[in-house]
Design an enzyme around this catalytic site. Sequence first.
Site, mmCIF file in Angstrom:
data_model
loop_
_atom_site.group_PDB
_atom_site.id
_atom_site.type_symbol
_atom_site.label_atom_id
_atom_site.label_comp_id
_atom_site.label_asym_id
_atom_site.label_seq_id
_atom_site.Cartn_x
_atom_site.Cartn_y
_atom_site.Cartn_z
ATOM 1 N N HIS A 132 33.103 -2.440 -32.608
ATOM 2 C CA HIS A 132 34.299 -1.646 -32.829
ATOM 3 C C HIS A 132 34.174 -0.351 -32.327
ATOM 4 O O HIS A 132 32.813 -0.113 -32.586
ATOM 5 C CB HIS A 132 34.834 -1.761 -34.300
ATOM 6 C CG HIS A 132 36.064 -0.907 -34.598
ATOM 7 N ND1 HIS A 132 36.067 0.088 -34.727
ATOM 8 C CD2 HIS A 132 37.415 -1.616 -34.700
ATOM 9 C CE1 HIS A 132 37.408 0.511 -34.953
ATOM 10 N NE2 HIS A 132 38.263 -0.549 -35.143
ATOM 11 N N ASP A 209 27.836 -4.241 -39.710
ATOM 12 C CA ASP A 209 29.273 -3.782 -39.805
ATOM 13 C C ASP A 209 29.909 -5.175 -40.390
ATOM 14 O O ASP A 209 30.266 -6.005 -39.572
ATOM 15 C CB ASP A 209 29.801 -3.381 -38.336
ATOM 16 C CG ASP A 209 31.075 -2.917 -38.533
ATOM 17 O OD1 ASP A 209 32.047 -3.556 -39.878
ATOM 18 O OD2 ASP A 209 31.912 -2.580 -37.497
ATOM 19 N N GLN A 212 34.963 -7.114 -40.998
ATOM 20 C CA GLN A 212 35.525 -8.351 -40.795
ATOM 21 C C GLN A 212 35.183 -9.509 -41.580
ATOM 22 O O GLN A 212 35.711 -10.767 -41.375
ATOM 23 C CB GLN A 212 35.701 -8.624 -39.298
ATOM 24 C CG GLN A 212 36.605 -7.576 -38.329
ATOM 25 C CD GLN A 212 37.953 -7.569 -38.927
ATOM 26 O OE1 GLN A 212 38.585 -8.437 -39.299
ATOM 27 N NE2 GLN A 212 38.293 -6.420 -38.597
ATOM 28 N N LYS A 235 40.715 -3.703 -45.725
ATOM 29 C CA LYS A 235 40.745 -4.978 -45.255
ATOM 30 C C LYS A 235 40.392 -6.145 -46.098
ATOM 31 O O LYS A 235 40.651 -7.330 -45.918
ATOM 32 C CB LYS A 235 39.532 -5.054 -43.904
ATOM 33 C CG LYS A 235 39.955 -4.201 -42.838
ATOM 34 C CD LYS A 235 38.925 -4.660 -41.676
ATOM 35 C CE LYS A 235 38.955 -3.414 -40.883
ATOM 36 N NZ LYS A 235 40.139 -3.161 -40.018
ATOM 37 N N CYS A 373 40.803 -0.884 -30.435
ATOM 38 C CA CYS A 373 39.331 -0.209 -30.540
ATOM 39 C C CYS A 373 38.002 -0.701 -30.096
ATOM 40 O O CYS A 373 37.057 -0.417 -30.690
ATOM 41 C CB CYS A 373 39.229 0.236 -32.161
ATOM 42 S SG CYS A 373 40.531 1.423 -32.497
#
Lengths: 415, 152
Positions: A132, A209, A212, A235, A373
Site C-alpha cells: 500500500h 504491515d 489487512q 479495519k 492506493c
Amino acid sequence: MSNSKTIPNTNFPIEKIREDFPILSRKVNGKALIYFDSASTAHKPQVVIDAIDAFYKYQNSNIHRGVHTLSQQITIEYEKARSIVQEHLNAKHAREIIFTKGTTDSINLVASSFGRKFIFEGDEIIISCMEHHSNILPWQQLCKERGAVLKVIPISDEGELVMDEYKKLLSDKTRIVAVTHISNVLGTINPVKEIIDLAHEKNIPVLIDGAQSVPHSSVDVQELDCDFYCFSAHKIYGPTGVGVLYGKESLLKIMPPYQTGGGTIETVTFEKTVFADLPLKFEAGTPHISGGLGLGAALNYLNEIGLKEISLYEDELLKYATEALNKVQGVKIIGTALHKVAVISFVIERLHPFDIGTILDQLGIAVRTGHHCTQPLMQRFGVAGMVRVSFSFYNTKDEINIFIKGLEKTISMLK
Amino acid sequence: MKKPLVCLNKMTIEETEQDIIEEFEVFDEWLGKYELLIDMGKSLPILAEKNRTEDKIIKGCQSTVWLHSELADGKIIFTADSDAIITKGMVALMIRVLSNHTPDDILNAKLDFVDKIGLTQHLSPTRSNGLVSMIKQMKLDALAYKSKNSVS
C-alpha cells in the site's frame, strides 16, 4: 484464511451477527445495502458504538494527568485497552503496544524514528511490489532524506512474492525489511514468518504491515518474531483515527521519540528534556481516548465470535464468490495466490472500473474501484485500476448472488 | 429525443440546461437516467488525436478527462474525452451546455442543472472523477481567453 481446511460452516450465527451492526439495516439508493468494502473500512458493531458513547457521556476526562477520580478511572480503562491489544497480539509487554493514529501513522513513526537512528547513505530498505502507498512513501521519503536505496521484492503473475528474489535482495547493506502481511488488493497472504527468519539470519529487523491481516486471523508477534507490527482499529470493526504499533522493547527503547510534546516526558527544563519510558515516549499529546476504548471493545467482540470461526466463514464466502465471478463473462480476477483472504480484485475487458462501481452503487452495492492506493501494483499488472470486493463475516452468500446479478446487469448496460 | 451534442443554435446556457432537465425528467428511475448518460457519452464526438495530449489531461482519481478549448468568433469551442463512459456522458453534458458561448457567459454559468437531473453525486468533492476539475478548467480557460481579449 484459505490455507486452513475449509469445511462447510452451517452453524455460524450470521443472523445474530448482522443484528449487531446497525448500519447493515440501512438502505442505499433505495436498495438494501450490500457492503463489500470492508478491506477499506469495516462497519462497527453496537458494542463499539456503545463504548465510544459511554466515554463521552460518563467517563470523559484526560488520562495520565489528573489526580481526580474521573481521570484515574479512565486511565485504568485506557490501559486496559492496551492490555487487550497486547493479549490479542501476544506481545510480551503492554509497553510494547504504542497507540497511534493508524497503520499509516505507525509506519511513519518507525520510518522517522528508526530511520534517524539507523539509516544512512548507501543503506538499503526492502519493501515489496504489493505494498500500500502507506508502506512505500514513508520509506521512499526516508531514502531521499538519508541517501538510502529502496529495494523492491517482485511478485509473480499470480500475485505471490518471488521469495528467491527476496533472498537475493537481502544484503549487508539492508537495514530494515517492511512488507505487508496480506495484500489489500490481491488478498495474498505472504509467508511473513519465512521473510522474518531470512532477515534475522542477517540481523535485519522486519516491520509487518498488518492492516489487512488482523481483521481475518490471529497474529502472534512472539511466534512471528517480527520487530514491528502495525494495524488500524477501523479495519477491525473499531473506530477511525486510532491504530497500533507493536515494537520489540529492545528496539523501541533505543529509538528517539517521533513527535514530542505533552505526555512524553519525565522532566523538562529549557536546556534539556528527559523522556518518559515506553509506551508514553511515543504518545505525544492527548490521545484518541475513545478510540482506544473502542478498539478494545472491537477486539473483545471479535474474540467472542472467535477468529477461527470468522476465518472459516470468510473462506467460504471467498470460495463461493470466486467461483461465481469466474463464471461471469469477461471477468478477470487479479490475484490468484494459493493462500488468500476474502478479497477479490478484478477487471472486465473494455470496461472502466469507475463505471462498474458507479452502476453497482446505484444498485446499493458498495465496492471499491480505482488504484487502491497501490499504483506500482497497478503498473505491475498493466491496468489503470481494478474493482475490488472484500468480504467480512457479516456478509452472506445471498448478497454475493445479488452482486453477481448486479454485475451482469452493469456489464449489459455499459457494453 | 436526442439533441445534437454541440449546439450550433443560438440557445443560451440556461435554455440548454432547461432542455437537459426536461430530457432527464422523463425518467423516474436511475436506470433510465444512466442509460441516457451512457448514450450521451457514446455519442460524444471524437477528440482529435492531436489534442489528446498529456497537457490536456485533467486527472481525477479514477477516470481521466482530456479537455481541449479554442476560440472562434469570440466563442469558446470545447472538445473532450474520458476513459470512463459515465464520466464521458457528464463531459458530453458539460460541452453541450458550455461550448460555443462567450467567455463571460461561461464564467457566469451556475450549472445547477446537474442537481436538478439528480446527478449531484458527480459533483461531490470526492476524488472519484475529474468532473469538478473539468468544470474548473473550463472556467479557467474562459478566464484566460477573456483576459487575452481585454489585453489585445
